[in-house]
Each structure stands twice: as structure tokens, then as C-alpha cells.
Design an enzyme around this catalytic site. Structure first.
Site, PDB file in Angstrom:
ATOM      1  N   ASP A  59       0.087  -7.538   1.626  1.00 19.87           N
ATOM      2  CA  ASP A  59       0.601  -6.167   1.727  1.00 19.87           C
ATOM      3  C   ASP A  59       2.119  -6.124   1.710  1.00 19.87           C
ATOM      4  O   ASP A  59       2.734  -5.362   2.460  1.00 19.87           O
ATOM      5  CB  ASP A  59       0.062  -5.474   2.974  1.00 19.87           C
ATOM      6  N   HIS A  65       0.810  -1.218   0.000  1.00 14.14           N
ATOM      7  CA  HIS A  65       0.000   0.000   0.000  1.00 14.14           C
ATOM      8  C   HIS A  65       0.843   1.268   0.000  1.00 14.14           C
ATOM      9  O   HIS A  65       0.334   2.357  -0.237  1.00 14.14           O
ATOM     10  CB  HIS A  65      -0.993   0.001   1.180  1.00 14.14           C
ATOM     11  N   SER A 115       5.022   2.654   8.041  1.00 10.78           N
ATOM     12  CA  SER A 115       4.531   1.596   7.176  1.00 10.78           C
ATOM     13  C   SER A 115       5.600   1.131   6.198  1.00 10.78           C
ATOM     14  O   SER A 115       6.200   1.923   5.480  1.00 10.78           O
ATOM     15  CB  SER A 115       3.327   2.114   6.389  1.00 10.78           C
TER      16      SER A 115
END
Length: 491
Positions: free
Chosen positions: A158, A128, A233
Site C-alpha cells: 500500500d 489506495h 491515509s
């Protein structure tokens, strides 16, 4: 550095100055006499105890040079209508998995983290972070920056692999460790780029393992209380050996100290396919499943309380060809114990399509082994065949929070759909109008307002043309042929 980061840092400095009295700012207090030079260097007992505690500085210094910032320009920006202020679940970097372009405007700038696993410039990060990327810039801890390109990505877990475009040698690297060896309570260290604060370090413990959070059917997250925030992230989670045991991926909206990381053992199993093929192909049984509970075990008169019940066997699927039946209870695959439906799904997915596995199961109370030639999982998310969506589909996606693709005959047959045409739902944004209408990935819309839907474009045009506040009556079908009605309110 962007303006928001500068504002944040100014606000932080201002807050600190306000908290300190003028005298404290002007001059630091003198240390106690007992610790001043010439006083015998006498330490308070608490100070002596603190000095015996180990420092993580050597570990951090040995790995942080391989942790990078990932700056991305990508299509879209912002959340769609229906997602603003959603308290249930936040993802770093603006949220979302595959199909995420519908939740953004035409262009946006973002920043995440990553880490180098090959001295020639291979970087692991989150899908993402780089999905829909127009340009990627990898910034190293020593100040150097390079252009990057996506080598492979897997939205279902992911994970993404990025390569530096420039020719480089001898870059600092870190290696993947064994996340299966972690115990709840083990120390872990997160390093990343939260809020643009590069190379930030936080310490915590493993709070839970194999955590399912509803992100996909392949959830197997490590949960940690190490402080991680937007911008972390894609960054690494280290064990005390300096090995990467996870990729920091998600946080709970409104939560504090609740973060999730993709385990390194899962990453290691996906890495060869990502590097060679650019996507992940998974094995497939073609069944519907649910957890075996103690009450169900008693009702089925079984001597076990854990396993996966086959609730549906799709026609012409590998399971059907192997003779598997509804209400079979799988307790092991190739000798590995299966304790839940999720564990069966994840275990099969890691097998090679076309290989043969042995399922140990109970049927009518009797234990038996059944050999199954595993098939290839249908590409229901449209990952391998992902293409730029037409404008009508982008508009419909932003409007109601759903991603669509055409249902072709091959996918329909593999997945057990009785209809061979329609609009296949590949992604639904949590909290969106589509989510509130109980639409789910894997459903096929075959009618809208009692008119047949032949393709994704046809449904997208209907959604685009619907009046605000109106409700679309959708007829949907699931693998196996079950049909249901859904009411989709158009914002």
C-alpha cells in the site's frame, strides 16, 4: 471544501455553542485574583508543573509544511454490495488495495494525505489513495496546489510515489527515519487531512511492531494509538526527531485508537524500484509454509521452537531446484534468524531476484545449510500488467467482490498450477459474496456450473448473466494442483 466538510464544521460549532451557557459565550470568566496583573503573578502548583512539560510545537512547525493534501478524482465510488456496514476492517479513503476499482461506481472524489521527500516534488502516499486516479491534485500547507502523476505503486504494501507535474524547486521536505529503532511506548506524531481538516496533528505512542492484520502476506505494520481517521491515509507518522517512521494506512473498523502504519524501513527498501521501474519485483522461493510451534517442534524432535515449516515445494520452483523438501524447517536466511513463516516471506521478498541465498534449516532433526538461487515472484495480483478491465469484468467485480485476470502458461508454470488456463483470482473484497464463498487471491477458477472456464472474461460473463439469488458452483485449483469446490451466491 466540499459540502460534507462544511456541514461537519457547522455541526461542530453548533455543538460547542449548545454546550456553553449564554453568559459563557458573551463573556469569558475573569481569571483568579492570584493570577491577575499586580497580584504578584502567583501560579497554582499544578500550573507551574504544566509549564515545565515540553511542547511539540517546534517539532510540528519544522515538518508540517512538507505534509500535503492529496485530492483525487478516480474511477468508481462507494462500496459494493455485501460490504456495506462491514465492521471488521476499514481502510481510509473508502477502502481497498489493488483491484479496488471494482468497489466503486464510474467516478468519485476523495482526499487523502502525503508528504514531500524531494524538493523537486516527489510525494509518498498510499496506493489506495491514488489507485485508478484520473486526476491528482497536491495541495501544500502554504496554499499552493499542483497537479500530480503516479510514478510507481505497490498494492501489496500500500505504498505509492507521486510526482508533481509542474517544474518546482526548493519545496519543503521531510526524511525517512529508522522504524526498526522504535520501541513499543515511544512517542509518535501523526499529521494529515482527516475529514478535510488540513494539517491536523495528533500525538500517541507505538502500541506494537510488526503487526500482521491480514492485509497481505507482507504485513509488518506499526500499530499506534495516535488519533488517525479517514483522510489521514497516506500521511506521515513522525518520531520525536521529526523523521518519518511510517505511512498511516489503516484502522480497525469499530475500534478506537487502533491504527496501522507502513514502517519506514520497508518504504526505504521499495523506494528505488518505485522511482525507477514504477512497480516492485520480488524474489521468490516457490514453497508453501506455516509457523513452527512448540508442539510441532516436539513432534518433529527439533531443538528450536521458532521457524517456518515448508508444507509444500512447488515443481520446477527455485526451492525444488535447490533440493528443498517438504517438512524442512527454515530457521535462518543469510544468517538472519527466521522466527515465523511471515518473516521468511518478507525477508525473501526483499531479496533481489536471481541472487543466491543460504537457508539454514533442520531436516530429519539435523541442521544443514542449503544454497538457493532465488526466482522472480509470479505477478499473481496483475500489478505490473494492470490494464483497464473489460466492462463484463468490472460488472462481475462490483457484483460479487472479486478481481480476475487470465492465467497464462508462464504464470501457471511459475506458480505450480497443473492447469494452464482459467480465471486467476487477484483480489477478494473482505465481507463480499466472494469472500463468504471462501475464494482467495491466488486461486484459479477452472469450472463454473460444471462447464470449463478458459479465461477471466468467460467467468465474468457467467457472473454477469447469473440470476440474483442463484448459486454458482465453482471448481477452483491452488498452486500444486489441489482442487476444491466453492459455492458462490450471486446477490
Amino acid at each position: 471544501m466540499n459540502r460534507s466538510t462544511v456541514s461537519f464544521r457547522k455541526a461542530l460549532v453548533a455543538a460547542l455553542l449548545v454546550a456553553l451557557p449564554p453568559a459563557a459565550v458573551a463573556q469569558a470568566p475573569k481569571p483568579p485574583a492570584a493570577t491577575q496583573p499586580g497580584a504578584g503573578n502567583v501560579l497554582q502548583p499544578a500550573t507551574r508543573e504544566a509549564q515545565t512539560l515540553p511542547s511539540l510545537a517546534p517539532l510540528v512547525e519544522s515538518v508540517k509544511s512538507a505534509v500535503v493534501n492529496v485530492d483525487v478524482q478516480a474511477r468508481g465510488g462507494g462500496l459494493p454490495r455485501g460490504m456495506e456496514g462491514n465492521p471488521l476492517f476499514d481502510r481510509f479513503f473508502g477502502g481497498g488495495r489493488e483491484g479496488g476499482s471494482q468497489r466503486r461506481e464510474p467516478l468519485r472524489q476523495g482526499a487523502g494525505s502525503g508528504f514531500i521527500i524531494d524538493p523537486k516534488g516527489l510525494v509518498l502516499t498510499n496506493n489506495h489513495v491514488v489507485e485508478e486516479a484520473v486526476s491528482i491534485t497536491i495541495r501544500l500547507d502554504d496554499g499552493r496546489s499542483f497537479s500530480g502523476e503516479v510514478v510507481g505503486r505497490d498494492p501489496l504494501t500500500d505504498v505509492a510515489l507521486v510526482r508533481l507535474k509542474e517544474k518546482v524547486e526548493g519545496l519543503p521536505t521531510v526524511k525517512l527515519g529508522d522504524s526498526d529503532a522504535l520501541r513499543v511506548g515511544d512517542w509518535v506524531v501523526a499529521i494529515g487531512n482527516p475529514f478535510g481538516l488540513a494539517s491536523s496533528v495528533s500525538l500517541g505512542i507505538v502500541s506494537a511492531r510488526a503487526r500482521e492484520i491480514g492485509a497481505s502476506q507482507y504485513d509488518e505494520f506499526l500499530q499506534t494509538d495516535a488519533a488517525i481517521n479517514p483522510g489521514n491515509s497516506g500521511g506521515p507518522l513522525f518520531n520525536m526527531k521529526g523523521e518519518v517512521v511510517g505511512i498511516n494506512t489503516a484502522i480497525v473498523g469499530g475500534g478506537s485508537g487502533i491504527g496501522f502504519a507502513v514502517p519506514s524501513t520497508l518504504i526505504s527498501s521499495l523506494l528505488p524500484q518505485l522511482q525507477k521501474e514504477g512497480s516492485v519485483t520480488r524474489a521468490w522461493l516457490g514453497v508453501g509454509i506455516q509457523d513452527l510451534t512448540r508442539d510441532l517442534a516436539n513432534a518433529l524432535k527439533l531443538p528450536v521452537n521458532e521457524g517456518a515449516i515448508l508444507t509444500q515445494v512447488m515443481p520446477a520452483s527455485p526451492a525444488s531446484k535447490a533440493g528443498l523438501k517438504q517438512d524442512d524447517v527454515v530457521i535462518a536466511i543469510d544468517g538472519r534468524t527466521v522466527t515465523s513463516s511471515g518473516e521468511l516471506t518478507r525477508t525473501v521478498a526483499l531479496k533481489r531476484p536471481g541472487s543466491t541465498s543460504t537457508l539454514t534449516l533442520f531436516r530429519d532433526g539435523k541442521k544443514r545449510d542449503v544454497k538457493v538461487a532465488l526466482g522472480t515472484r509470479p505477478d499473481l495480483e496483475g500489478v505490473a500488467s494492470a490494464k483497464q478491465r473489460p466492462e463484463d469484468q468490472q460488472e462481475s467485480s462490483r457484483r460479487v467482490g472479486v478481481s480476475l485476470q487470465n492465467l497464462d502458461a508462464r504464470t501457471a508454470k511459475q506458480a505450480g498450477f497443473t492447469d494452464s488456463s482459467g480465471a486467476l483470482i487477484t483480489d477478494v473484497i473482505p465481507g463480499s459474496p466472494a469472500d463468504r464463498a471462501q475464494l482467495e487471491p491466488g486461486m484459479v477458477v477452472i469450472e463454473a456450473n460444471r462447464k470449463k472456464v478458459e479465461s477471466a472474461d468467460a467467468l465474468a460473463s457467467i457472473i454477469k448473466g447469473a440470476a440474483s439469488g442463484s448459486t454458482l458452483l465453482l471448481r477452483v485449483t491452488a498452486p500444486g494442483g489441489a482442487r476444491n469446490l466453492r459455492a458462490l451466491r450471486v446477490p
